[in-house]
Design a protein around this motif. Structure first.
Motif, PDB file in Angstrom:
ATOM      1  N   UNK A   1     -24.173 -39.985  47.302  1.00 54.33           N
ATOM      2  CA  UNK A   1     -24.145 -38.809  48.161  1.00 54.33           C
ATOM      3  C   UNK A   1     -25.526 -38.615  48.778  1.00 54.33           C
ATOM      4  N   UNK A   2     -25.595 -38.606  50.105  1.00 53.58           N
ATOM      5  CA  UNK A   2     -26.875 -38.483  50.807  1.00 53.58           C
ATOM      6  C   UNK A   2     -27.167 -37.055  51.253  1.00 53.58           C
TER       7      UNK A   2
ATOM      8  N   UNK B   1      -7.462 -45.351  42.743  1.00 53.79           N
ATOM      9  CA  UNK B   1      -7.724 -45.072  44.153  1.00 53.79           C
ATOM     10  C   UNK B   1      -8.777 -43.977  44.234  1.00 53.79           C
ATOM     11  N   UNK B   2      -9.510 -43.962  45.335  1.00 55.86           N
ATOM     12  CA  UNK B   2     -10.551 -42.956  45.501  1.00 55.86           C
ATOM     13  C   UNK B   2     -10.481 -42.358  46.899  1.00 55.86           C
ATOM     14  N   UNK B   3     -11.044 -41.177  47.041  1.00 53.47           N
ATOM     15  CA  UNK B   3     -11.072 -40.498  48.330  1.00 53.47           C
ATOM     16  C   UNK B   3     -12.029 -39.317  48.286  1.00 53.47           C
ATOM     17  N   UNK B   4     -12.000 -38.521  49.340  1.00 56.63           N
ATOM     18  CA  UNK B   4     -12.869 -37.344  49.453  1.00 56.63           C
ATOM     19  C   UNK B   4     -12.007 -36.177  49.910  1.00 56.63           C
ATOM     20  N   UNK B   5     -12.127 -35.042  49.209  1.00 57.77           N
ATOM     21  CA  UNK B   5     -11.356 -33.865  49.585  1.00 57.77           C
ATOM     22  C   UNK B   5     -11.903 -33.246  50.872  1.00 57.77           C
ATOM     23  N   UNK B   6     -11.205 -32.267  51.409  1.00 55.38           N
ATOM     24  CA  UNK B   6     -11.523 -31.687  52.719  1.00 55.38           C
ATOM     25  C   UNK B   6     -12.915 -31.053  52.740  1.00 55.38           C
ATOM     26  N   UNK B   7     -13.661 -31.378  53.783  1.00 58.37           N
ATOM     27  CA  UNK B   7     -14.953 -30.735  54.031  1.00 58.37           C
ATOM     28  C   UNK B   7     -14.669 -29.346  54.598  1.00 58.37           C
ATOM     29  N   UNK B   8     -15.186 -28.320  53.969  1.00 56.86           N
ATOM     30  CA  UNK B   8     -14.898 -26.960  54.424  1.00 56.86           C
ATOM     31  C   UNK B   8     -15.897 -26.473  55.468  1.00 56.86           C
ATOM     32  N   UNK B   9     -17.116 -26.983  55.416  1.00 53.10           N
ATOM     33  CA  UNK B   9     -18.107 -26.642  56.439  1.00 53.10           C
ATOM     34  C   UNK B   9     -19.252 -27.649  56.365  1.00 53.10           C
ATOM     35  N   UNK B  10     -19.986 -27.793  57.487  1.00 54.89           N
ATOM     36  CA  UNK B  10     -21.162 -28.651  57.504  1.00 54.89           C
ATOM     37  C   UNK B  10     -20.845 -30.118  57.723  1.00 54.89           C
ATOM     38  N   UNK B  11     -21.829 -30.968  57.379  1.00 55.62           N
ATOM     39  CA  UNK B  11     -21.723 -32.417  57.567  1.00 55.62           C
ATOM     40  C   UNK B  11     -22.120 -33.121  56.277  1.00 55.62           C
ATOM     41  N   UNK B  12     -21.317 -34.096  55.878  1.00 53.86           N
ATOM     42  CA  UNK B  12     -21.536 -34.841  54.633  1.00 53.86           C
ATOM     43  C   UNK B  12     -21.712 -36.314  54.956  1.00 53.86           C
ATOM     44  N   UNK B  13     -22.812 -36.920  54.469  1.00 53.27           N
ATOM     45  CA  UNK B  13     -23.059 -38.350  54.612  1.00 53.27           C
ATOM     46  C   UNK B  13     -23.029 -39.016  53.236  1.00 53.27           C
ATOM     47  N   UNK B  14     -22.454 -40.194  53.194  1.00 52.38           N
ATOM     48  CA  UNK B  14     -22.344 -40.966  51.959  1.00 52.38           C
ATOM     49  C   UNK B  14     -22.660 -42.427  52.249  1.00 52.38           C
ATOM     50  N   UNK B  15     -23.356 -43.062  51.321  1.00 53.35           N
ATOM     51  CA  UNK B  15     -23.594 -44.504  51.357  1.00 53.35           C
ATOM     52  C   UNK B  15     -22.620 -45.183  50.431  1.00 53.35           C
ATOM     53  N   UNK B  16     -21.881 -46.161  50.921  1.00 54.52           N
ATOM     54  CA  UNK B  16     -20.994 -46.948  50.086  1.00 54.52           C
ATOM     55  C   UNK B  16     -21.549 -48.348  49.870  1.00 54.52           C
TER      56      UNK B  16
END
Length: 230
Positions: free
Chosen positions: A150-151, A208-223
């Motif tokens: 998580x960045x 399996x993997x995923x990401x739940x809904x972003x409610x506000x803002x911006x999210x960056x991730x490194x895979x």
């Protein structure tokens, strides 16, 4: 970045839950620098909009070779720490593949099999975006573990957007795991299958993997994926 001190309980957590957290793997300033790369195209080989493919909402970019130095270092240094678990899992699942100790040697096998495209990626989510449950399989050769870092800062840069794992067990209901992360934390998790100890023998579960809904803002991730793509 002290990888060995971060992985004391790695194997135990992976065997128990299919995932493990590495706290503070990347320093905040390095997280910010990596996230800032997303605004340009120079470091990347392709740009994917999830909604076009039914993957969810959001977008990501695959890095091109040569990888940015920090990502190359992480890929090279994390891989040998995960190899003992990967080889143990394959043996317990009755799979023939075994993995060499150095990532460079494993990549030679990938490239010889035609899997030559780099797979590390940078993901960007905005408000309302999400990532459907999925598996990152890019060819016949598959390293069974991968890493997401998580960045962004939860509660400051974004809200929502939890990392989610599901475990599909044979003849049983699925199990979900929500992994809380702070900026710079990493989660190591199963790519596709993992073994679980049963009453009589090991059995295989699908992850399996995923990401739940972003409610506000911006999210960056490194895979960080250790096998390359076809």
């Amino acid at each position: 970045m002290s990888l060995r001190s971060s992985t004391t309980n790695l194997a135990a957590e992976l065997n128990s839950f299919g995932c493990a957290t590495l706290k503070g793997l990347i320093a905040p300033e390095d997280c910010d620098d990596l996230a800032a790369l997303y605004a340009g195209d120079e470091a990347f080989r392709s740009h994917i909009h999830m909604a076009r493919h039914g993957f969810g909402k959001g977008e990501y970019k695959y890095f091109s070779y040569p990888l940015p130095p920090l990502i190359q270092t992480l890929r090279t240094q994390l891989y040998p720490l995960l190899v003992p678990v990967a080889n143990d899992w394959n043996a317990r699942m009755g799979l023939d593949a075994r993995f060499p100790g150095k990532h460079a040697d494993y990549l030679k096998s990938c490239h010889a099999a035609g899997q030559m495209r780099p797979t590390p990626l940078l993901l960007q989510y905005g408000a309302g975006d999400f990532n459907c449950l999925h598996q990152d399989v890019y060819g016949d050769l598959l390293f069974p573990l991968q890493v997401a870092v998580l960045l962004s800062r939860p509660g400051a840069d974004f809200d929502g957007g939890e990392f989610v794992l599901t475990e599909q067990r044979p003849r049983m209901q699925s199990r979900a795991e929500v992994v809380p992360l702070d900026q710079g934390d990493a989660v190591v998790f199963a790519v596709r299958d993992r073994p679980v100890t049963g009453t009589k023998r090991d059995y295989r579960v699908k992850m399996r993997h995923g990401v739940s809904r972003i409610r506000s803002g911006t999210r960056h991730t490194l895979g960080i994926i250790f096998h390359d793509a076809q």
